[in-house]
Design an enzyme around this catalytic site. Structure first.
Site, PDB file in Angstrom:
ATOM      1  N   ARG A  93       0.056  -2.524  -8.828  1.00 58.44           N
ATOM      2  CA  ARG A  93       0.910  -2.665  -7.649  1.00 58.44           C
ATOM      3  C   ARG A  93       2.352  -2.814  -8.124  1.00 58.44           C
ATOM      4  NH1 ARG A  93       2.452  -7.406  -5.797  1.00 58.44           N
ATOM      5  NH2 ARG A  93       0.585  -8.567  -6.374  1.00 58.44           N
ATOM      6  N   HIS A 131       3.559  -7.946  -3.289  1.00 59.09           N
ATOM      7  CA  HIS A 131       2.360  -7.936  -2.450  1.00 59.09           C
ATOM      8  C   HIS A 131       2.700  -7.462  -1.041  1.00 59.09           C
ATOM      9  CE1 HIS A 131      -1.479  -9.167  -0.791  1.00 59.09           C
ATOM     10  NE2 HIS A 131      -0.867  -9.918   0.100  1.00 59.09           N
ATOM     11  N   TYR A 145       5.589 -14.459 -10.740  1.00 62.42           N
ATOM     12  CA  TYR A 145       4.320 -14.464 -11.474  1.00 62.42           C
ATOM     13  C   TYR A 145       4.138 -13.270 -12.415  1.00 62.42           C
ATOM     14  CZ  TYR A 145       3.060 -11.550  -7.415  1.00 62.42           C
ATOM     15  OH  TYR A 145       3.039 -10.593  -6.435  1.00 62.42           O
TER      16      TYR A 145
END
Length: 379
Positions: free
Chosen positions: A273, A277, A286
């Site tokens: 990805r 998100h 992260y």
């Protein structure tokens, strides 16, 4: 003591006869030792050039679709958009691997797969715009509504596939999930029943590295997600999710296997990805840019363009044609999202249950009172 398992004709030392006897040879179910790849290998020459060009075209258009939808979200035209940027090979291959009679069961990140299935691009975004529960007729395109709860579409896919088989319809259901969805109970229940019932269903897990901010290593200690198939009694396949011809080939085999009575298959596609998100996520908290940059070098469009040019089936004219088609779609999206449609708030309750529950009736009555009060103030 040795008995015979009449289902698989294998000797089962120490097991009593009857229903207690398990399958003892997992080898036929184990996934590929390394991800299946086609691009950059001699296998590419065996593929239909027309199919390769179509995959490339859809990748380019799909990337622009993702980019424009992300921009619309930043402008407030969409409430949220979970981009599949970097995962386009999984999306377009999934749609192309299905027959017209088959069903697609997408998650919330799979709008591109929905569009590739033939659903109008604007209708595919209706839910994410907040205008309706879904913007298209699921039966017309044999595409279930985008599913926001994790993995709940997987049991639905199994149920439809099993029902189709019982009625003699040659229908295959394809359920799309993310790696995070494999941590849900619905995933377990779907795979277990699919294998027990030998339902004609395929599960495609797009392992993009993170369930929001949770890396796969914090979710599963399995050698791969594809290995989970063995525990349910179905084959597992592992494929490079950024290699469009490879994903298409693996899924096509699984779909054909399901259609001809071979039962379900679990496919894990290793992808990434690239975007956050959703627009509400800060991915820098992260993961680092070096990781993202490394995956950009394994971009599905770059891989396709490089390999197809070397093969001689892609030229500048087709590249330009795909780019122009992508820009035409983006311009249409900008134009049609510029105007807010007139919506009836009461339609929110129309397609939730066939028979509204007491709670829904109470909520509908409360909303009707609020709308009436607003109308009085305006007049």
């Amino acid at each position: 003591m040795t008995v015979l398992d009449h289902r698989h004709h294998t000797a089962l030392p120490g097991w009593l006869p009857g229903a207690t006897a398990p399958r003892t040879d997992p080898a036929p179910l184990l996934p590929d030792p390394s991800p299946v790849r086609v691009l950059g290998t001699p296998a590419l020459e065996k593929h239909d050039p027309a199919l390769l060009r179509e995959l490339y075209r859809r990748l380019v258009v799909g990337r622009r679709y993702n980019q424009q939808a992300t921009t619309l979200t930043k402008q407030g035209r969409l409430a949220v958009y979970p981009a599949s940027t970097g995962q386009e090979a999984c999306q377009v291959a999934a749609a192309l691997a299905l027959g017209e009679q088959d069903w697609l069961f997408p998650s919330y990140r799979d709008t591109l797969a929905v569009v590739s299935r033939g659903i109008d691009p604007l209708e595919a975004l209706t839910l994410l715009r907040g205008n309706a529960h879904t913007g298209y007729d699921p039966r017309a395109g044999r595409t279930a509504p985008l599913c926001t709860p994790l993995a709940t579409q997987a049991p639905h896919a199994v149920g439809l596939a099993h029902a189709a088989r019982l009625s003699g319809d040659p229908v295959v259901a394809l359920a799309l999930l993310g790696d995070g969805g494999t941590s849900e109970g619905d995933f377990h229940e779907a795979l277990n029943f699919a294998a027990v019932l030998q339902a004609p269903v395929v599960f495609l897990v797009q392992n993009n590295g993170y369930a929001i901010s949770v890396p796969l290593s914090a979710q599963s200690a399995a050698p791969s997600l594809a290995h989970k198939a063995v525990g349910y009694g179905m084959p597992g396949r592992l494929v490079d999710g950024n290699d469009a011809p490879a994903v298409y080939g693996v899924l096509s085999e699984a779909v054909e296997r399901a259609r001809t009575g071979g039962g379900p298959t679990l496919v894990e596609a290793l992808t990434y990805r690239v975007e956050a998100h959703t627009n509400a996520d800060d991915a820098t908290r992260y993961r680092n840019e070096a990781e993202v940059a490394a995956w950009r070098e394994h971009d599905p469009i770059l891989l396709m363009e490089r390999s197809l040019r070397e093969l001689g089936v892609l030229d500048d004219a087709l590249v330009q044609e795909a780019a122009e088609e992508a820009e035409t779609l983006a311009a249409r999206m900008r134009a049609e999202f510029h105007t807010d449609p007139e919506l009836d708030p009461m339609s929110l309750f129309t397609h939730v249950y066939a028979e509204p529950t007491p709670q829904l009736r109470e909520q509908a009555a409360q909303l009707a009172e609020e709308l009436a009060a607003e109308a009085e103030v305006q007049h």
